[in-house]
Motif scaffolding. Structure first.
Motif, PDB file in Angstrom:
ATOM      1  N   GLY A 224       0.801  -1.217   0.000  1.00  0.00           N
ATOM      2  CA  GLY A 224       0.000   0.000   0.000  1.00  0.00           C
ATOM      3  C   GLY A 224       0.840   1.275   0.000  1.00  0.00           C
ATOM      4  N   ALA A 225       0.440   2.234  -0.835  1.00  0.00           N
ATOM      5  CA  ALA A 225       1.122   3.529  -0.920  1.00  0.00           C
ATOM      6  C   ALA A 225       0.084   4.606  -1.186  1.00  0.00           C
ATOM      7  CB  ALA A 225       2.164   3.513  -2.029  1.00  0.00           C
ATOM      8  N   ILE A 226       0.304   5.796  -0.626  1.00  0.00           N
ATOM      9  CA  ILE A 226      -0.669   6.894  -0.725  1.00  0.00           C
ATOM     10  C   ILE A 226       0.048   8.193  -1.079  1.00  0.00           C
ATOM     11  CG2 ILE A 226      -2.381   8.268   0.545  1.00  0.00           C
ATOM     12  CD1 ILE A 226      -2.876   5.860   2.314  1.00  0.00           C
ATOM     13  N   VAL A 227      -0.634   9.049  -1.858  1.00  0.00           N
ATOM     14  CA  VAL A 227      -0.156  10.406  -2.092  1.00  0.00           C
ATOM     15  C   VAL A 227      -1.358  11.345  -2.086  1.00  0.00           C
ATOM     16  CG1 VAL A 227      -0.329  10.363  -4.628  1.00  0.00           C
ATOM     17  CG2 VAL A 227       1.378  11.823  -3.521  1.00  0.00           C
ATOM     18  N   HIS A 228      -1.138  12.573  -1.635  1.00  0.00           N
ATOM     19  CA  HIS A 228      -2.160  13.621  -1.637  1.00  0.00           C
ATOM     20  C   HIS A 228      -1.775  14.603  -2.728  1.00  0.00           C
ATOM     21  CE1 HIS A 228      -4.556  16.822   0.838  1.00  0.00           C
ATOM     22  NE2 HIS A 228      -5.248  16.349  -0.187  1.00  0.00           N
ATOM     23  N   MET A 280       5.958   2.767  -2.554  1.00  0.00           N
ATOM     24  CA  MET A 280       5.804   4.134  -2.055  1.00  0.00           C
ATOM     25  C   MET A 280       5.499   5.064  -3.213  1.00  0.00           C
ATOM     26  SD  MET A 280       8.386   6.255   0.453  1.00  0.00           S
ATOM     27  CE  MET A 280       7.765   7.647   1.394  1.00  0.00           C
ATOM     28  N   LEU A 281       4.841   6.190  -2.904  1.00  0.00           N
ATOM     29  CA  LEU A 281       4.640   7.278  -3.849  1.00  0.00           C
ATOM     30  C   LEU A 281       5.358   8.496  -3.286  1.00  0.00           C
ATOM     31  CD1 LEU A 281       0.853   6.786  -4.677  1.00  0.00           C
ATOM     32  CD2 LEU A 281       2.816   6.116  -6.081  1.00  0.00           C
ATOM     33  N   ILE A 282       6.262   9.062  -4.057  1.00  0.00           N
ATOM     34  CA  ILE A 282       7.085  10.179  -3.598  1.00  0.00           C
ATOM     35  C   ILE A 282       6.624  11.449  -4.302  1.00  0.00           C
ATOM     36  CG2 ILE A 282       9.436  11.033  -3.282  1.00  0.00           C
ATOM     37  CD1 ILE A 282      10.387   8.157  -3.922  1.00  0.00           C
ATOM     38  N   LYS A 283       6.253  12.458  -3.528  1.00  0.00           N
ATOM     39  CA  LYS A 283       5.813  13.730  -4.119  1.00  0.00           C
ATOM     40  C   LYS A 283       6.932  14.766  -3.999  1.00  0.00           C
ATOM     41  CE  LYS A 283       2.478  16.280  -2.229  1.00  0.00           C
ATOM     42  NZ  LYS A 283       1.116  16.803  -1.904  1.00  0.00           N
ATOM     43  N   ILE A 284       7.353  15.297  -5.148  1.00  0.00           N
ATOM     44  CA  ILE A 284       8.393  16.324  -5.199  1.00  0.00           C
ATOM     45  C   ILE A 284       7.725  17.640  -5.577  1.00  0.00           C
ATOM     46  CG2 ILE A 284      10.588  17.020  -6.218  1.00  0.00           C
ATOM     47  CD1 ILE A 284      10.692  14.396  -4.641  1.00  0.00           C
ATOM     48  N   GLN A 289       6.969  22.864 -10.822  1.00  0.00           N
ATOM     49  CA  GLN A 289       5.893  21.891 -10.900  1.00  0.00           C
ATOM     50  C   GLN A 289       6.030  20.852  -9.794  1.00  0.00           C
ATOM     51  OE1 GLN A 289       6.869  20.366 -14.942  1.00  0.00           O
ATOM     52  NE2 GLN A 289       7.008  18.340 -14.012  1.00  0.00           N
ATOM     53  N   THR A 290       4.980  20.049  -9.634  1.00  0.00           N
ATOM     54  CA  THR A 290       4.983  18.957  -8.664  1.00  0.00           C
ATOM     55  C   THR A 290       4.979  17.643  -9.422  1.00  0.00           C
ATOM     56  OG1 THR A 290       3.822  20.245  -6.979  1.00  0.00           O
ATOM     57  CG2 THR A 290       3.715  17.856  -6.797  1.00  0.00           C
ATOM     58  N   THR A 291       5.905  16.772  -9.077  1.00  0.00           N
ATOM     59  CA  THR A 291       6.019  15.460  -9.710  1.00  0.00           C
ATOM     60  C   THR A 291       5.775  14.374  -8.673  1.00  0.00           C
ATOM     61  OG1 THR A 291       7.546  16.157 -11.461  1.00  0.00           O
ATOM     62  CG2 THR A 291       7.609  13.835 -10.836  1.00  0.00           C
ATOM     63  N   VAL A 292       4.973  13.373  -9.030  1.00  0.00           N
ATOM     64  CA  VAL A 292       4.740  12.220  -8.170  1.00  0.00           C
ATOM     65  C   VAL A 292       5.432  11.021  -8.798  1.00  0.00           C
ATOM     66  CG1 VAL A 292       3.040  10.685  -7.134  1.00  0.00           C
ATOM     67  CG2 VAL A 292       2.545  13.138  -7.357  1.00  0.00           C
ATOM     68  N   ILE A 293       6.290  10.376  -8.016  1.00  0.00           N
ATOM     69  CA  ILE A 293       7.089   9.247  -8.497  1.00  0.00           C
ATOM     70  C   ILE A 293       6.528   7.937  -7.968  1.00  0.00           C
ATOM     71  CG2 ILE A 293       9.400   8.205  -8.522  1.00  0.00           C
ATOM     72  CD1 ILE A 293      10.500  11.039  -7.930  1.00  0.00           C
ATOM     73  N   PHE A 294       6.314   6.992  -8.867  1.00  0.00           N
ATOM     74  CA  PHE A 294       5.987   5.622  -8.473  1.00  0.00           C
ATOM     75  C   PHE A 294       7.290   4.926  -8.095  1.00  0.00           C
ATOM     76  CE2 PHE A 294       5.847   1.103  -9.588  1.00  0.00           C
ATOM     77  CZ  PHE A 294       4.714   0.665  -8.928  1.00  0.00           C
ATOM     78  N   MET A 295       7.343   4.398  -6.894  1.00  0.00           N
ATOM     79  CA  MET A 295       8.517   3.692  -6.392  1.00  0.00           C
ATOM     80  C   MET A 295       8.120   2.230  -6.208  1.00  0.00           C
ATOM     81  SD  MET A 295      10.534   4.571  -2.867  1.00  0.00           S
ATOM     82  CE  MET A 295      11.791   3.518  -2.162  1.00  0.00           C
ATOM     83  N   LEU A 310      11.828  -0.014  -9.967  1.00  0.00           N
ATOM     84  CA  LEU A 310      11.130   0.696 -11.035  1.00  0.00           C
ATOM     85  C   LEU A 310      10.610   2.001 -10.454  1.00  0.00           C
ATOM     86  CD1 LEU A 310       8.500  -0.763 -13.553  1.00  0.00           C
ATOM     87  CD2 LEU A 310       8.601   1.613 -12.837  1.00  0.00           C
ATOM     88  N   TRP A 311      11.309   3.083 -10.799  1.00  0.00           N
ATOM     89  CA  TRP A 311      10.868   4.425 -10.447  1.00  0.00           C
ATOM     90  C   TRP A 311      10.481   5.140 -11.734  1.00  0.00           C
ATOM     91  CZ3 TRP A 311      14.106   7.382  -6.259  1.00  0.00           C
ATOM     92  CH2 TRP A 311      14.243   6.586  -5.107  1.00  0.00           C
ATOM     93  N   MET A 312       9.289   5.703 -11.770  1.00  0.00           N
ATOM     94  CA  MET A 312       8.847   6.480 -12.923  1.00  0.00           C
ATOM     95  C   MET A 312       7.948   7.620 -12.465  1.00  0.00           C
ATOM     96  SD  MET A 312       9.974   5.754 -15.980  1.00  0.00           S
ATOM     97  CE  MET A 312       8.728   6.495 -17.056  1.00  0.00           C
ATOM     98  N   PRO A 313       8.045   8.794 -13.131  1.00  0.00           N
ATOM     99  CA  PRO A 313       7.084   9.862 -12.844  1.00  0.00           C
ATOM    100  C   PRO A 313       5.704   9.465 -13.362  1.00  0.00           C
ATOM    101  CG  PRO A 313       8.497  10.460 -14.696  1.00  0.00           C
ATOM    102  CD  PRO A 313       9.040   9.182 -14.137  1.00  0.00           C
ATOM    103  N   LEU A 314       4.690   9.668 -12.519  1.00  0.00           N
ATOM    104  CA  LEU A 314       3.341   9.266 -12.869  1.00  0.00           C
ATOM    105  C   LEU A 314       2.604  10.356 -13.648  1.00  0.00           C
ATOM    106  CD1 LEU A 314       2.288   7.699  -9.461  1.00  0.00           C
ATOM    107  CD2 LEU A 314       2.516   6.440 -11.610  1.00  0.00           C
ATOM    108  N   GLU A 315       1.683   9.934 -14.482  1.00  0.00           N
ATOM    109  CA  GLU A 315       0.701  10.847 -15.050  1.00  0.00           C
ATOM    110  C   GLU A 315      -0.466  10.852 -14.069  1.00  0.00           C
ATOM    111  OE1 GLU A 315      -0.223   9.388 -18.936  1.00  0.00           O
ATOM    112  OE2 GLU A 315       1.877   9.369 -19.579  1.00  0.00           O
ATOM    113  N   ILE A 316      -0.700  11.984 -13.418  1.00  0.00           N
ATOM    114  CA  ILE A 316      -1.655  12.016 -12.321  1.00  0.00           C
ATOM    115  C   ILE A 316      -2.434  13.317 -12.327  1.00  0.00           C
ATOM    116  CG2 ILE A 316       0.084  12.926 -10.716  1.00  0.00           C
ATOM    117  CD1 ILE A 316      -1.248  11.303  -8.483  1.00  0.00           C
ATOM    118  N   GLY A 317      -3.689  13.238 -11.923  1.00  0.00           N
ATOM    119  CA  GLY A 317      -4.525  14.424 -11.791  1.00  0.00           C
ATOM    120  C   GLY A 317      -5.948  14.161 -12.227  1.00  0.00           C
ATOM    121  N   GLU A 318      -6.881  14.905 -11.612  1.00  0.00           N
ATOM    122  CA  GLU A 318      -8.302  14.823 -11.964  1.00  0.00           C
ATOM    123  C   GLU A 318      -8.828  13.390 -11.880  1.00  0.00           C
ATOM    124  OE1 GLU A 318      -8.747  16.682 -15.769  1.00  0.00           O
ATOM    125  OE2 GLU A 318      -8.332  18.690 -14.982  1.00  0.00           O
TER     126      GLU A 318
END
Length: 345
Positions: A224-228, A280-284, A289-295, A310-318
Protein backbone atom coordinates in the motif's frame (compact mmCIF):
# COMPACT_ATOMS: atom_id res chain seq x y z
CA UNK A 1 64.72 8.10 -6.78
CA UNK A 2 64.73 11.91 -6.68
CA UNK A 3 62.42 14.13 -8.72
CA UNK A 4 62.88 17.70 -9.89
CA UNK A 5 60.52 20.34 -8.47
CA UNK A 6 58.29 20.58 -11.61
CA UNK A 7 57.77 16.81 -11.62
CA UNK A 8 57.00 16.86 -7.90
CA UNK A 9 54.38 19.54 -8.47
CA UNK A 10 52.87 17.51 -11.32
CA UNK A 11 52.67 14.39 -9.16
CA UNK A 12 51.01 16.33 -6.32
CA UNK A 13 48.54 17.87 -8.78
CA UNK A 14 47.59 14.46 -10.17
CA UNK A 15 47.13 13.04 -6.69
CA UNK A 16 44.67 15.84 -5.96
CA UNK A 17 42.84 15.80 -9.29
CA UNK A 18 42.45 12.09 -10.03
CA UNK A 19 40.14 11.31 -7.07
CA UNK A 20 38.07 14.39 -7.85
CA UNK A 21 37.83 13.43 -11.51
CA UNK A 22 36.63 9.99 -10.45
CA UNK A 23 33.92 11.55 -8.32
CA UNK A 24 32.80 13.78 -11.18
CA UNK A 25 32.62 10.81 -13.52
CA UNK A 26 30.57 8.82 -11.03
CA UNK A 27 27.84 11.49 -10.77
CA UNK A 28 24.77 10.60 -12.77
CA UNK A 29 21.73 12.63 -13.80
CA UNK A 30 19.54 9.81 -15.13
CA UNK A 31 17.31 7.27 -13.40
CA UNK A 32 17.20 4.02 -15.37
CA UNK A 33 14.28 1.90 -14.14
CA UNK A 34 14.69 -1.91 -14.15
CA UNK A 35 18.49 -1.65 -14.55
CA UNK A 36 21.21 -2.13 -11.94
CA UNK A 37 21.31 1.06 -9.86
CA UNK A 38 24.83 1.65 -8.53
CA UNK A 39 25.49 3.79 -5.48
CA UNK A 40 28.45 6.18 -5.40
CA UNK A 41 30.69 3.29 -4.36
CA UNK A 42 29.67 1.39 -7.50
CA UNK A 43 27.56 -1.25 -5.72
CA UNK A 44 23.97 -2.08 -6.64
CA UNK A 45 21.68 -0.34 -4.17
CA UNK A 46 20.25 -2.75 -1.59
CA UNK A 47 17.16 -0.98 -0.24
CA UNK A 48 14.27 -3.21 -1.24
CA UNK A 49 10.69 -2.67 -0.10
CA UNK A 50 11.94 0.66 1.10
CA UNK A 51 10.83 4.11 2.07
CA UNK A 52 12.23 7.62 1.66
CA UNK A 53 12.11 10.70 3.87
CA UNK A 54 13.57 14.16 3.43
CA UNK A 55 15.15 15.97 6.36
CA UNK A 56 16.60 19.38 5.53
CA UNK A 57 18.24 19.10 2.12
CA UNK A 58 18.97 15.37 2.47
CA UNK A 59 16.91 12.42 1.32
CA UNK A 60 17.25 9.12 3.20
CA UNK A 61 16.37 5.81 1.60
CA UNK A 62 15.84 2.84 3.93
CA UNK A 63 15.17 -0.68 2.73
CA UNK A 64 15.68 -4.40 3.13
CA UNK A 65 19.38 -5.28 2.91
CA UNK A 66 19.61 -8.34 0.64
CA UNK A 67 23.31 -8.56 -0.18
CA UNK A 68 25.24 -11.81 0.17
CA UNK A 69 27.25 -12.79 3.23
CA UNK A 70 25.10 -11.28 5.99
CA UNK A 71 25.05 -12.77 9.49
CA UNK A 72 21.82 -14.79 9.49
CA UNK A 73 21.44 -14.34 13.26
CA UNK A 74 20.36 -10.77 12.55
CA UNK A 75 18.30 -8.84 10.04
CA UNK A 76 19.51 -5.63 8.47
CA UNK A 77 18.00 -2.41 7.20
CA UNK A 78 20.16 -0.41 4.82
CA UNK A 79 20.44 3.39 4.78
CA UNK A 80 21.43 5.55 1.81
CA UNK A 81 21.50 9.34 1.47
CA UNK A 82 21.15 11.69 -1.49
CA UNK A 83 20.45 15.31 -2.32
CA UNK A 84 18.93 14.70 -5.76
CA UNK A 85 17.19 11.26 -5.53
CA UNK A 86 19.48 10.04 -8.31
CA UNK A 87 22.95 9.68 -6.81
CA UNK A 88 22.99 7.71 -3.56
CA UNK A 89 25.69 7.20 -0.94
CA UNK A 90 25.60 4.09 1.22
CA UNK A 91 25.81 5.05 4.89
CA UNK A 92 25.43 1.82 6.83
CA UNK A 93 23.43 -1.30 7.59
CA UNK A 94 21.28 -0.96 10.68
CA UNK A 95 21.59 -4.20 12.62
CA UNK A 96 18.31 -5.26 14.21
CA UNK A 97 18.90 -7.90 16.89
CA UNK A 98 16.27 -10.41 17.92
CA UNK A 99 13.96 -8.62 20.37
CA UNK A 100 13.27 -11.67 22.54
CA UNK A 101 13.34 -15.45 22.58
CA UNK A 102 9.83 -15.73 21.16
CA UNK A 103 10.95 -15.00 17.60
CA UNK A 104 12.85 -17.66 15.69
CA UNK A 105 13.94 -17.36 12.03
CA UNK A 106 12.17 -14.03 11.93
CA UNK A 107 12.03 -11.65 8.99
CA UNK A 108 12.02 -7.87 8.64
CA UNK A 109 10.30 -6.39 5.62
CA UNK A 110 9.38 -2.98 4.21
CA UNK A 111 11.13 -0.72 6.74
CA UNK A 112 9.83 2.85 6.85
CA UNK A 113 11.36 5.69 8.86
CA UNK A 114 9.65 8.85 10.11
CA UNK A 115 11.35 11.91 11.60
CA UNK A 116 9.51 13.34 14.59
CA UNK A 117 10.21 17.05 14.89
CA UNK A 118 8.91 17.25 18.46
CA UNK A 119 11.01 14.46 19.94
CA UNK A 120 13.81 14.80 17.35
CA UNK A 121 13.75 11.02 17.04
CA UNK A 122 13.89 8.89 13.93
CA UNK A 123 11.23 6.20 14.25
CA UNK A 124 11.40 3.07 12.13
CA UNK A 125 8.38 0.86 11.47
CA UNK A 126 8.82 -2.55 9.90
CA UNK A 127 6.87 -5.71 9.21
CA UNK A 128 8.08 -8.39 11.65
CA UNK A 129 7.14 -11.99 10.94
CA UNK A 130 8.36 -15.55 10.42
CA UNK A 131 8.61 -18.67 12.56
CA UNK A 132 7.34 -18.07 16.10
CA UNK A 133 8.01 -20.24 19.16
CA UNK A 134 5.01 -20.95 21.39
CA UNK A 135 6.11 -19.97 24.94
CA UNK A 136 4.18 -22.91 26.43
CA UNK A 137 4.78 -25.82 24.05
CA UNK A 138 8.08 -24.61 22.62
CA UNK A 139 6.87 -25.55 19.13
CA UNK A 140 7.61 -23.26 16.22
CA UNK A 141 4.77 -22.10 14.01
CA UNK A 142 5.97 -21.41 10.47
CA UNK A 143 4.67 -19.07 7.83
CA UNK A 144 3.60 -15.51 8.41
CA UNK A 145 1.67 -16.14 11.60
CA UNK A 146 3.19 -13.42 13.79
CA UNK A 147 1.96 -10.53 11.59
CA UNK A 148 3.18 -7.57 13.62
CA UNK A 149 4.94 -4.27 13.25
CA UNK A 150 8.23 -3.58 14.95
CA UNK A 151 9.24 -0.11 16.14
CA UNK A 152 12.84 1.07 16.51
CA UNK A 153 14.20 4.53 17.32
CA UNK A 154 17.40 6.48 16.79
CA UNK A 155 18.80 9.93 17.49
CA UNK A 156 20.36 10.04 14.02
CA UNK A 157 19.01 9.19 10.57
CA UNK A 158 21.83 6.71 9.98
CA UNK A 159 21.37 4.92 13.27
CA UNK A 160 22.04 2.99 15.35
CA UNK A 161 18.36 2.12 15.76
CA UNK A 162 17.16 0.30 18.86
CA UNK A 163 14.19 -2.03 18.57
CA UNK A 164 11.80 -1.13 21.38
CA UNK A 165 8.72 -3.28 20.74
CA UNK A 166 6.54 -5.29 18.38
CA UNK A 167 2.75 -5.16 18.34
CA UNK A 168 -0.38 -5.56 16.24
CA UNK A 169 -1.66 -2.08 15.34
CA UNK A 170 -5.07 -1.51 16.91
CA UNK A 171 -5.20 -5.27 17.49
CA UNK A 172 -5.14 -6.13 13.78
CA UNK A 173 -2.78 -8.38 11.85
CA UNK A 174 -0.14 -6.43 9.97
CA UNK A 175 2.01 -7.66 7.10
CA UNK A 176 3.11 -5.34 4.28
CA UNK A 177 3.33 -1.78 5.56
CA UNK A 178 3.55 1.60 3.88
CA UNK A 179 4.08 5.11 5.15
CA UNK A 180 2.34 8.35 4.34
CA UNK A 181 3.03 11.87 5.58
CA UNK A 182 0.31 14.34 4.63
CA UNK A 183 0.91 17.92 3.55
CA UNK A 184 0.20 19.14 7.09
CA UNK A 185 2.93 16.85 8.45
CA UNK A 186 0.60 14.27 10.02
CA UNK A 187 2.08 10.76 9.86
CA UNK A 188 0.16 7.62 8.95
CA UNK A 189 0.84 3.91 8.70
CA UNK A 190 -0.65 1.78 5.93
CA UNK A 191 -0.83 -1.94 6.72
CA UNK A 192 -2.26 -5.08 5.20
CA UNK A 193 -4.74 -6.86 7.47
CA UNK A 194 -5.56 -10.16 5.80
CA UNK A 195 -8.31 -11.05 4.95
CA UNK A 196 -10.04 -7.72 5.52
CA UNK A 197 -8.01 -5.39 3.31
CA UNK A 198 -5.51 -2.67 3.99
CA UNK A 199 -5.90 -0.12 6.72
CA UNK A 200 -4.82 3.50 7.03
CA UNK A 201 -4.09 4.60 10.60
CA UNK A 202 -2.81 7.78 12.22
CA UNK A 203 0.31 7.61 14.38
CA UNK A 204 0.48 9.06 17.88
CA UNK A 205 2.20 12.40 18.40
CA UNK A 206 5.49 10.69 19.30
CA UNK A 207 5.06 8.18 16.42
CA UNK A 208 5.60 5.25 18.77
CA UNK A 209 2.03 3.95 18.56
CA UNK A 210 -0.83 3.63 16.13
CA UNK A 211 -3.50 5.92 17.51
CA UNK A 212 -6.56 5.98 15.26
CA UNK A 213 -7.90 4.11 12.25
CA UNK A 214 -8.80 6.40 9.39
CA UNK A 215 -10.08 3.86 6.91
CA UNK A 216 -10.29 0.20 5.95
CA UNK A 217 -10.10 -0.27 2.20
CA UNK A 218 -11.81 -3.65 1.74
CA UNK A 219 -9.54 -4.92 -1.00
CA UNK A 220 -7.19 -7.90 -0.75
CA UNK A 221 -4.04 -5.93 -1.49
CA UNK A 222 -0.54 -5.28 -0.17
CA UNK A 223 2.28 -2.87 -0.99
CA UNK A 224 0.00 0.00 0.00
CA UNK A 225 1.12 3.53 -0.92
CA UNK A 226 -0.67 6.89 -0.72
CA UNK A 227 -0.16 10.41 -2.09
CA UNK A 228 -2.16 13.62 -1.64
CA UNK A 229 -2.26 15.52 -4.92
CA UNK A 230 -4.33 18.61 -5.70
CA UNK A 231 -6.95 17.94 -3.05
CA UNK A 232 -7.38 14.23 -3.78
CA UNK A 233 -5.93 11.15 -2.10
CA UNK A 234 -4.63 8.36 -4.34
CA UNK A 235 -4.03 4.90 -2.86
CA UNK A 236 -2.12 2.19 -4.74
CA UNK A 237 -1.97 -1.50 -3.94
CA UNK A 238 -0.78 -4.84 -5.29
CA UNK A 239 -2.69 -8.12 -5.37
CA UNK A 240 -1.67 -10.99 -3.07
CA UNK A 241 0.49 -13.04 -5.45
CA UNK A 242 3.65 -13.42 -3.38
CA UNK A 243 6.85 -12.77 -5.32
CA UNK A 244 5.02 -12.81 -8.66
CA UNK A 245 4.08 -9.40 -10.15
CA UNK A 246 0.47 -8.49 -10.87
CA UNK A 247 -1.56 -5.51 -12.15
CA UNK A 248 -1.29 -2.87 -9.42
CA UNK A 249 -4.39 -0.74 -8.99
CA UNK A 250 -5.42 2.61 -7.53
CA UNK A 251 -8.43 4.21 -5.86
CA UNK A 252 -9.18 7.82 -4.92
CA UNK A 253 -10.95 9.68 -2.11
CA UNK A 254 -11.46 13.25 -0.94
CA UNK A 255 -10.50 12.20 2.59
CA UNK A 256 -8.38 9.46 4.13
CA UNK A 257 -11.55 8.29 5.87
CA UNK A 258 -13.14 7.68 2.47
CA UNK A 259 -15.34 6.73 0.80
CA UNK A 260 -12.87 5.31 -1.70
CA UNK A 261 -13.62 4.80 -5.36
CA UNK A 262 -13.46 1.47 -7.16
CA UNK A 263 -9.95 0.31 -8.04
CA UNK A 264 -8.56 0.83 -11.55
CA UNK A 265 -5.38 -0.36 -13.28
CA UNK A 266 -2.32 1.90 -13.11
CA UNK A 267 -0.79 0.32 -16.24
CA UNK A 268 -1.88 -2.07 -19.00
CA UNK A 269 -2.89 -5.19 -17.01
CA UNK A 270 -1.03 -7.54 -19.36
CA UNK A 271 2.28 -5.93 -18.29
CA UNK A 272 1.78 -6.87 -14.62
CA UNK A 273 2.93 -3.36 -13.70
CA UNK A 274 6.03 -3.96 -15.84
CA UNK A 275 7.13 -6.63 -13.37
CA UNK A 276 7.08 -4.31 -10.34
CA UNK A 277 5.24 -4.06 -7.03
CA UNK A 278 4.35 -0.75 -5.39
CA UNK A 279 6.14 0.32 -2.24
CA UNK A 280 5.80 4.13 -2.06
CA UNK A 281 4.64 7.28 -3.85
CA UNK A 282 7.08 10.18 -3.60
CA UNK A 283 5.81 13.73 -4.12
CA UNK A 284 8.39 16.32 -5.20
CA UNK A 285 7.08 19.88 -4.85
CA UNK A 286 9.39 22.11 -6.88
CA UNK A 287 9.51 25.76 -7.87
CA UNK A 288 7.98 25.02 -11.28
CA UNK A 289 5.89 21.89 -10.90
CA UNK A 290 4.98 18.96 -8.66
CA UNK A 291 6.02 15.46 -9.71
CA UNK A 292 4.74 12.22 -8.17
CA UNK A 293 7.09 9.25 -8.50
CA UNK A 294 5.99 5.62 -8.47
CA UNK A 295 8.52 3.69 -6.39
CA UNK A 296 8.33 -0.06 -6.96
CA UNK A 297 10.37 -3.24 -6.57
CA UNK A 298 11.13 -5.84 -9.20
CA UNK A 299 11.69 -8.88 -7.02
CA UNK A 300 14.03 -11.74 -7.91
CA UNK A 301 13.34 -14.34 -5.21
CA UNK A 302 16.14 -16.72 -6.23
CA UNK A 303 18.73 -13.94 -6.49
CA UNK A 304 17.34 -11.37 -4.10
CA UNK A 305 20.53 -9.30 -4.11
CA UNK A 306 19.86 -8.61 -7.82
CA UNK A 307 16.29 -7.38 -7.30
CA UNK A 308 15.74 -4.14 -9.21
CA UNK A 309 13.75 -0.93 -8.87
CA UNK A 310 11.13 0.70 -11.04
CA UNK A 311 10.87 4.43 -10.45
CA UNK A 312 8.85 6.48 -12.92
CA UNK A 313 7.08 9.86 -12.84
CA UNK A 314 3.34 9.27 -12.87
CA UNK A 315 0.70 10.85 -15.05
CA UNK A 316 -1.65 12.02 -12.32
CA UNK A 317 -4.53 14.42 -11.79
CA UNK A 318 -8.30 14.82 -11.96
CA UNK A 319 -9.01 11.39 -10.47
CA UNK A 320 -6.64 9.63 -12.90
CA UNK A 321 -3.29 7.94 -12.31
CA UNK A 322 -1.16 6.17 -14.90
CA UNK A 323 2.29 4.56 -14.84
CA UNK A 324 4.10 5.12 -18.16
CA UNK A 325 6.27 2.47 -19.77
CA UNK A 326 9.67 2.38 -18.01
CA UNK A 327 12.25 4.56 -19.74
CA UNK A 328 15.30 6.50 -18.56
CA UNK A 329 14.40 9.91 -17.17
CA UNK A 330 15.89 12.89 -15.40
CA UNK A 331 14.74 14.73 -12.29
CA UNK A 332 15.40 18.22 -10.95
CA UNK A 333 14.36 18.18 -7.30
CA UNK A 334 14.62 21.99 -7.07
CA UNK A 335 12.19 22.75 -9.89
CA UNK A 336 10.23 19.50 -9.54
CA UNK A 337 10.61 18.84 -13.26
CA UNK A 338 10.89 15.27 -14.55
CA UNK A 339 11.82 14.58 -18.15
CA UNK A 340 11.51 11.18 -19.83
CA UNK A 341 14.29 10.55 -22.34
CA UNK A 342 12.68 9.50 -25.68
CA UNK A 343 13.76 6.00 -26.71
CA UNK A 344 16.20 6.01 -23.80
CA UNK A 345 18.67 8.25 -25.64
Amino acid sequence: MKYSSPIKRLIILLVILIPNLGLAQSKNDTIKPTEVWPDKQGNHIQAHGGGIIKVGSNYYWYGEERKKGLDTNYRYVSCYTSKDLVNWTFKNDVQIAKPDSVLVHWVIERPKVYYNKQTKKYVMYMHVDGGVKDPVTGKIAGGYAYARVGVATSNKPTGPFKLIKTFRPLGHESRDIGQFIDDDGTAYLVFEDRPFGFRIAKLSDDYLNVEKEMSLIPAHMEGGAIVHYKGLYYAIGSALTGWSPNPNKYATALSLSGPWSDFKDIAPPETNTYGAQSTMLIKIVGTKQTTVIFMGDIWKPKTQWDSRYLWMPLEIGEDKLWLPKPQPWTLDVKTGEAQVIPNGK
